[in-house]
Design an enzyme around this catalytic site. Structure first.
Site, PDB file in Angstrom:
ATOM      1  N   TYR A 307      -3.006  11.561  13.358  1.00  0.00           N
ATOM      2  CA  TYR A 307      -3.793  10.762  12.164  1.00  0.00           C
ATOM      3  C   TYR A 307      -3.381  11.505  10.907  1.00  0.00           C
ATOM      4  CZ  TYR A 307      -7.310   7.995  10.116  1.00  0.00           C
ATOM      5  OH  TYR A 307      -8.255   7.009   9.483  1.00  0.00           O
ATOM      6  N   CYS A 308      -3.005  10.934   9.799  1.00  0.00           N
ATOM      7  CA  CYS A 308      -2.865  11.195   8.455  1.00  0.00           C
ATOM      8  C   CYS A 308      -2.097  12.565   8.616  1.00  0.00           C
ATOM      9  CB  CYS A 308      -4.360  11.150   7.794  1.00  0.00           C
ATOM     10  SG  CYS A 308      -4.299  11.502   6.091  1.00  0.00           S
ATOM     11  N   LEU A 309      -2.878  13.557   7.867  1.00  0.00           N
ATOM     12  CA  LEU A 309      -2.417  14.954   7.822  1.00  0.00           C
ATOM     13  C   LEU A 309      -1.811  15.376   9.226  1.00  0.00           C
ATOM     14  CD1 LEU A 309      -1.972  16.634   5.260  1.00  0.00           C
ATOM     15  CD2 LEU A 309      -3.959  18.048   5.971  1.00  0.00           C
ATOM     16  N   PHE A 335      -0.763   7.558  12.938  1.00  0.00           N
ATOM     17  CA  PHE A 335      -1.705   6.708  12.380  1.00  0.00           C
ATOM     18  C   PHE A 335      -1.679   6.965  10.825  1.00  0.00           C
ATOM     19  CE2 PHE A 335      -4.315   7.046  16.479  1.00  0.00           C
ATOM     20  CZ  PHE A 335      -3.360   5.944  17.091  1.00  0.00           C
TER      21      PHE A 335
END
Length: 570
Positions: A307-309, A335
């Protein structure tokens, strides 16, 4: 006698060795950066100088601006047809209100000035596009702060609310201000408490090192898909955004669908962790979790989701694994995660050599960057909604808005280690090393094109942090089958999109590795549209890429119950 610079003893600052002169410069810049929120005043000066110098050489633009100013002045000098009746603006509640002509005129003057400055700083021939964007953001910040709607002495809606409450709203506002800015930090909510009302999916912490706790969740079905799911959340915030209340927990949803789920919970670093680097997060984070899962469930490939980073780091780890012949991944899911940073959204306004130099100087004072400073950058870009309207509501009207679970999670902020954060911003946002094949793991570069496992990538339509067209660039980089989902919502709310959530929708399209490239606009035309949550789509996608179900595995020896200890650290 000549000055002997070599006699000066170098000063060690974190992993860097600086001369005393350079250390002094860093200290001075860090002191100033405390006042500017880590933003470089030089960056603003560069933008203003670029604008002013090019405007000075553009007499046609100057005449155009003079004519626009004269026209705006003439309009302001002419009373509107409805002056003295209903106010043209709206109250904070959204309903029309009666007010004074002065407030109406102030709002018209404010809007006219903002429009003029927008015209003045755009379309100046020869001006750098980045500087135009920087000035636009700075001017927008200034005008949002100066809006008469935010001023008690100007806004009749605020004045009437104060009269109706006999000034008690100002007293309540002062109490709110004192609670927010003085004394110990108060919990964001008494309703949403980690481990009691949120992050309560049953599980155990089965591994811990200095950077992560690895949580395995208790199965609720007698048989499971043999391939486990590993969730790699962003370490910029705490992992439990994917395990909020039972009704909207993605982790609980996966467990109930017969998946063996593991999640990383990152440590909340302190100044003692300032020398932790990006590769530490790969080795002691993603790879450590993969190793533990492989030992616990030998021979089973892993569906890894970032997710993200965390998705960016998972991409780095997956590319390195592919380069080195490590085939333990069954698939990769991203994501709202970027792998190419040429169009990274609004954060790009804060990324340049000078901006990062000042940010480094600020982080040197604290050993890292706290969540409030990181959040402030995004708040400034949407100051009207995220700063000034809440300011007026909380400190002038004395209101206390109820929190939901997502807001409580967002207030539970974390810090970033100095070295890792600097490496991440420079290698990704500034140089785009990962997409360009320059990012090194070990002593050799990695390439995302080496990733051959199926990829599921999620973008969200209102994402300002990781715009979906930027997330979509994975389809240019990985040579594998890619299923891209574009969901409604933003960076967080679009991910927390449980079945039954009203108003949710998504588009989905699978692009084979052998297909010709599908550009984003063509994707919008070809992707199938669906109402509802994208969660079942992803679950089916993983199930189709899993083997036949097997008995649920036993839980290994545990260190403690979920959600563990790292997530509780303030």
């Amino acid at each position: 006698m000549p000055f002997d610079q070599t006699s000066l003893t170098p000063v060690r600052q974190g992993t860097e060795t600086l001369t005393p002169f350079a250390a002094y410069d860093e200290a001075v810049q860090g002191t100033v950066a405390e006042l500017t929120g880590g933003r470089s005043p030089v960056a603003a000066m560069e933008a203003w100088l670029d604008w002013a110098s090019h405007l000075a050489m553009s007499p046609g633009k100057q005449v155009d601006l003079c004519l626009r100013a004269a026209a705006a002045g003439a309009r302001l000098a002419t009373p509107p047809a409805d002056s003295g009746t209903a106010l043209s603006g709206t109250a904070l509640s959204g309903t029309a209100l009666s007010g004074t002509w002065l407030y109406d005129w102030l709002m018209r003057a404010h809007d006219a000035s903002r429009d003029w400055w927008h015209d003045a700083t755009t379309g100046v021939r020869g001006m750098a596009a980045r500087h135009e964007q920087v000035l636009g953001a700075r001017i927008n910040e200034a005008f949002q702060a100066a809006s008469p709607a935010n001023a008690l002495l100007a806004n009749p809606a605020l004045q009437r609310a104060t009269l109706e409450r006999g000034g008690l709203n100002l007293l309540e506002g002062a109490k709110n201000f004192a609670a927010d800015h003085f004394g110990p930090k108060q919990p964001a909510s008494d309703t949403y408490v980690v481990g009691e009302t949120i992050a309560i999916t049953p599980g155990k912490v089965i591994f811990r090192n200095r950077l992560i706790e690895l949580i395995q969740y208790q199965p609720t079905t007698s048989t499971v898909h043999p391939e486990p799911v590993l969730i790699v959340p962003a370490w910029i915030m705490k992992y439990y955004i994917l395990d909020l209340r039972p009704q909207n927990s993605l982790i609980r949803f996966l467990v109930e669908q017969g998946h063996t789920v593991f999640s990383i919970s990152w440590v909340n670093p302190t100044a003692d962790d300032q020398d932790v680097c990006m590769d530490d997060y790969r080795r002691e984070g993603v790879m450590a979790a993969v190793d533990v899962i492989s030992q616990h469930l030998p021979g089973r490939r892993i569906h890894a989701a970032g997710y993200c980073l965390g998705g960016t780091m998972l991409s780095i780890a997956a590319a390195a694994m592919a380069r080195d012949g490590d085939d333990r991944l069954a698939s990769m899911t991203l994501f709202a995660a970027q792998t190419d940073f040429t169009e990274p959204g609004e954060l790009k306004l804060f990324i340049s050599d000078t901006e990062l130099s000042w940010l480094d100087s600020l982080m040197a004072r604290h050993g890292g960057l706290d969540g409030e400073r990181m959040g402030a950058a995004f708040q400034l870009l949407h100051a009207d909604e995220l700063i000034w309207k809440p300011f007026v509501s909380r400190y002038v009207l004395g209101e206390t808005a109820p929190l939901n679970d997502l807001m409580a999670w967002n207030a539970d902020q974390t810090r970033m280690p100095r070295r890792m954060h600097s490496e991440y911003l420079r290698s990704m946002f500034l140089r785009n090393d990962l997409a360009a094949g320059r990012f090194k793991v070990g002593d050799r570069p990695i390439a995302l094109r080496d990733i051959r496992v199926p990829v599921f990538a999620l973008g969200t339509g209102k994402d300002h942090v990781a715009p979906w067209r930027s997330v979509y660039k994975i389809s240019l980089l990985a040579r594998s089958d890619i299923t891209f989902v574009l969901a409604s919502g933003g960076h967080n709310a679009g991910v927390v999109s449980e079945p039954g959530h009203k108003g949710r929708s998504y588009r989905v399209l699978t692009m084979r590795a052998t297909d010709a490239y599908t550009d984003p606009d063509a994707y919008l035309e070809r992707a199938a549209a669906h109402e509802g949550s994208w969660w079942p789509e992803w679950q089916r996608w993983m199930a189709e890429r899993s083997n036949e179900r097997v008995p649920a595995p036993p839980m290994p020896p545990a260190l403690c119950d979920a959600p563990g200890t790292y997530v509780l650290a303030a």
